[in-house]
Scaffold this motif. Structure first.
Motif, PDB file in Angstrom:
ATOM      1  N   LYS A   2      47.666  49.667  -3.221  1.00 43.83           N
ATOM      2  CA  LYS A   2      48.732  50.652  -3.058  1.00 43.83           C
ATOM      3  C   LYS A   2      48.777  51.077  -1.588  1.00 43.83           C
ATOM      4  O   LYS A   2      47.781  51.524  -1.034  1.00 43.83           O
ATOM      5  CB  LYS A   2      48.476  51.865  -3.945  1.00 43.83           C
ATOM      6  N   ILE A   3      49.952  50.934  -0.966  1.00 41.29           N
ATOM      7  CA  ILE A   3      50.164  51.311   0.424  1.00 41.29           C
ATOM      8  C   ILE A   3      51.034  52.560   0.441  1.00 41.29           C
ATOM      9  O   ILE A   3      52.164  52.544  -0.044  1.00 41.29           O
ATOM     10  CB  ILE A   3      50.881  50.183   1.204  1.00 41.29           C
ATOM     11  N   THR A   4      50.502  53.644   0.988  1.00 46.53           N
ATOM     12  CA  THR A   4      51.271  54.877   1.114  1.00 46.53           C
ATOM     13  C   THR A   4      51.808  54.956   2.533  1.00 46.53           C
ATOM     14  O   THR A   4      51.052  54.859   3.501  1.00 46.53           O
ATOM     15  CB  THR A   4      50.391  56.104   0.809  1.00 46.53           C
ATOM     16  N   LEU A   5      53.118  55.106   2.654  1.00 48.64           N
ATOM     17  CA  LEU A   5      53.774  55.125   3.956  1.00 48.64           C
ATOM     18  C   LEU A   5      53.843  56.543   4.517  1.00 48.64           C
ATOM     19  O   LEU A   5      53.606  57.523   3.805  1.00 48.64           O
ATOM     20  CB  LEU A   5      55.175  54.528   3.828  1.00 48.64           C
ATOM     21  N   LYS A   6      54.185  56.636   5.786  1.00 51.71           N
ATOM     22  CA  LYS A   6      54.230  57.916   6.486  1.00 51.71           C
ATOM     23  C   LYS A   6      55.124  58.940   5.789  1.00 51.71           C
ATOM     24  O   LYS A   6      54.811  60.124   5.751  1.00 51.71           O
ATOM     25  CB  LYS A   6      54.719  57.684   7.917  1.00 51.71           C
ATOM     26  N   ASP A   7      56.234  58.473   5.190  1.00 50.63           N
ATOM     27  CA  ASP A   7      57.166  59.389   4.523  1.00 50.63           C
ATOM     28  C   ASP A   7      56.708  59.804   3.130  1.00 50.63           C
ATOM     29  O   ASP A   7      57.393  60.527   2.425  1.00 50.63           O
ATOM     30  CB  ASP A   7      58.567  58.787   4.466  1.00 50.63           C
ATOM     31  N   GLY A   8      55.527  59.304   2.702  1.00 46.70           N
ATOM     32  CA  GLY A   8      54.986  59.661   1.397  1.00 46.70           C
ATOM     33  C   GLY A   8      55.315  58.678   0.296  1.00 46.70           C
ATOM     34  O   GLY A   8      54.745  58.746  -0.788  1.00 46.70           O
ATOM     35  N   SER A   9      56.255  57.766   0.545  1.00 48.88           N
ATOM     36  CA  SER A   9      56.577  56.756  -0.464  1.00 48.88           C
ATOM     37  C   SER A   9      55.435  55.743  -0.540  1.00 48.88           C
ATOM     38  O   SER A   9      54.601  55.656   0.360  1.00 48.88           O
ATOM     39  CB  SER A   9      57.899  56.060  -0.140  1.00 48.88           C
ATOM     40  N   ALA A  10      55.395  54.984  -1.613  1.00 44.76           N
ATOM     41  CA  ALA A  10      54.307  54.026  -1.812  1.00 44.76           C
ATOM     42  C   ALA A  10      54.861  52.677  -2.239  1.00 44.76           C
ATOM     43  O   ALA A  10      55.910  52.587  -2.866  1.00 44.76           O
ATOM     44  CB  ALA A  10      53.328  54.548  -2.857  1.00 44.76           C
ATOM     45  N   MET A  11      54.122  51.633  -1.869  1.00 45.16           N
ATOM     46  CA  MET A  11      54.441  50.263  -2.269  1.00 45.16           C
ATOM     47  C   MET A  11      53.171  49.667  -2.853  1.00 45.16           C
ATOM     48  O   MET A  11      52.073  50.027  -2.435  1.00 45.16           O
ATOM     49  CB  MET A  11      54.861  49.431  -1.053  1.00 45.16           C
ATOM     50  N   GLU A  12      53.337  48.756  -3.784  1.00 44.51           N
ATOM     51  CA  GLU A  12      52.169  48.091  -4.358  1.00 44.51           C
ATOM     52  C   GLU A  12      52.281  46.598  -4.160  1.00 44.51           C
ATOM     53  O   GLU A  12      53.361  46.021  -4.285  1.00 44.51           O
ATOM     54  CB  GLU A  12      52.029  48.443  -5.830  1.00 44.51           C
ATOM     55  N   PHE A  13      51.155  45.975  -3.823  1.00 41.72           N
ATOM     56  CA  PHE A  13      51.076  44.536  -3.610  1.00 41.72           C
ATOM     57  C   PHE A  13      49.903  43.993  -4.413  1.00 41.72           C
ATOM     58  O   PHE A  13      48.861  44.640  -4.524  1.00 41.72           O
ATOM     59  CB  PHE A  13      50.878  44.214  -2.126  1.00 41.72           C
ATOM     60  N   ALA A  14      50.062  42.792  -4.938  1.00 41.56           N
ATOM     61  CA  ALA A  14      49.019  42.171  -5.745  1.00 41.56           C
ATOM     62  C   ALA A  14      47.898  41.607  -4.882  1.00 41.56           C
ATOM     63  O   ALA A  14      46.747  41.566  -5.311  1.00 41.56           O
ATOM     64  CB  ALA A  14      49.610  41.061  -6.612  1.00 41.56           C
ATOM     65  N   ASN A  15      48.244  41.166  -3.654  1.00 43.42           N
ATOM     66  CA  ASN A  15      47.258  40.508  -2.796  1.00 43.42           C
ATOM     67  C   ASN A  15      47.147  41.207  -1.453  1.00 43.42           C
ATOM     68  O   ASN A  15      48.035  41.959  -1.053  1.00 43.42           O
ATOM     69  CB  ASN A  15      47.672  39.043  -2.557  1.00 43.42           C
ATOM     70  N   SER A  16      46.077  40.896  -0.734  1.00 45.30           N
ATOM     71  CA  SER A  16      45.917  41.379   0.634  1.00 45.30           C
ATOM     72  C   SER A  16      47.059  40.851   1.479  1.00 45.30           C
ATOM     73  O   SER A  16      47.566  39.757   1.248  1.00 45.30           O
ATOM     74  CB  SER A  16      44.591  40.878   1.214  1.00 45.30           C
ATOM     75  N   MET A  17      47.464  41.644   2.487  1.00 40.27           N
ATOM     76  CA  MET A  17      48.561  41.237   3.373  1.00 40.27           C
ATOM     77  C   MET A  17      48.284  41.728   4.778  1.00 40.27           C
ATOM     78  O   MET A  17      47.686  42.792   4.968  1.00 40.27           O
ATOM     79  CB  MET A  17      49.891  41.833   2.907  1.00 40.27           C
ATOM     80  N   ALA A  18      48.775  40.968   5.767  1.00 42.16           N
ATOM     81  CA  ALA A  18      48.721  41.422   7.153  1.00 42.16           C
ATOM     82  C   ALA A  18      49.739  42.540   7.340  1.00 42.16           C
ATOM     83  O   ALA A  18      50.769  42.583   6.658  1.00 42.16           O
ATOM     84  CB  ALA A  18      49.025  40.270   8.100  1.00 42.16           C
ATOM     85  N   VAL A  19      49.456  43.419   8.265  1.00 41.24           N
ATOM     86  CA  VAL A  19      50.348  44.542   8.543  1.00 41.24           C
ATOM     87  C   VAL A  19      51.765  44.052   8.861  1.00 41.24           C
ATOM     88  O   VAL A  19      52.740  44.619   8.366  1.00 41.24           O
ATOM     89  CB  VAL A  19      49.785  45.395   9.701  1.00 41.24           C
TER      90      VAL A  19
END
Length: 78
Positions: A2-19
């Motif tokens: 789970k990636i939480t962004l600066k604006d508070g929204s979140a994204m989910e990814f199944a695998n590791s990812m580069a920025v």
């Protein structure tokens, strides 16, 4: 993960990812403008692989930290 962004929204990814790949998922324009990122408050380069849940902020030349990362990289090239 789970990636939480600066604006508070979140994204989910199944695998590791580069920025940079995460930035592309957000916006191709953002990915082109990105100079670095902050992962859990630590400035990292765009090739850094995110493997765990974190807070992520994509930095561009419009921010002081983004300018600093750009200048740091440019100094290595010079």
């Amino acid at each position: 993960m789970k990636i939480t962004l600066k604006d508070g929204s979140a994204m989910e990814f199944a695998n590791s990812m580069a920025v940079i790949d995460i930035a592309r998922e957000l916006s191709e324009g953002l990915a082109r403008a990105a100079t670095a990122a902050k992962v859990n408050g630590e400035v990292v380069d765009l090739r850094t692989v995110v493997e765990d849940d974190c807070e992520l902020e994509i930095l561009t030349f419009d921010s002081e930290e983004g300018k600093g990362a750009f200048n740091h990289t440019a100094s290595h090239i010079m």
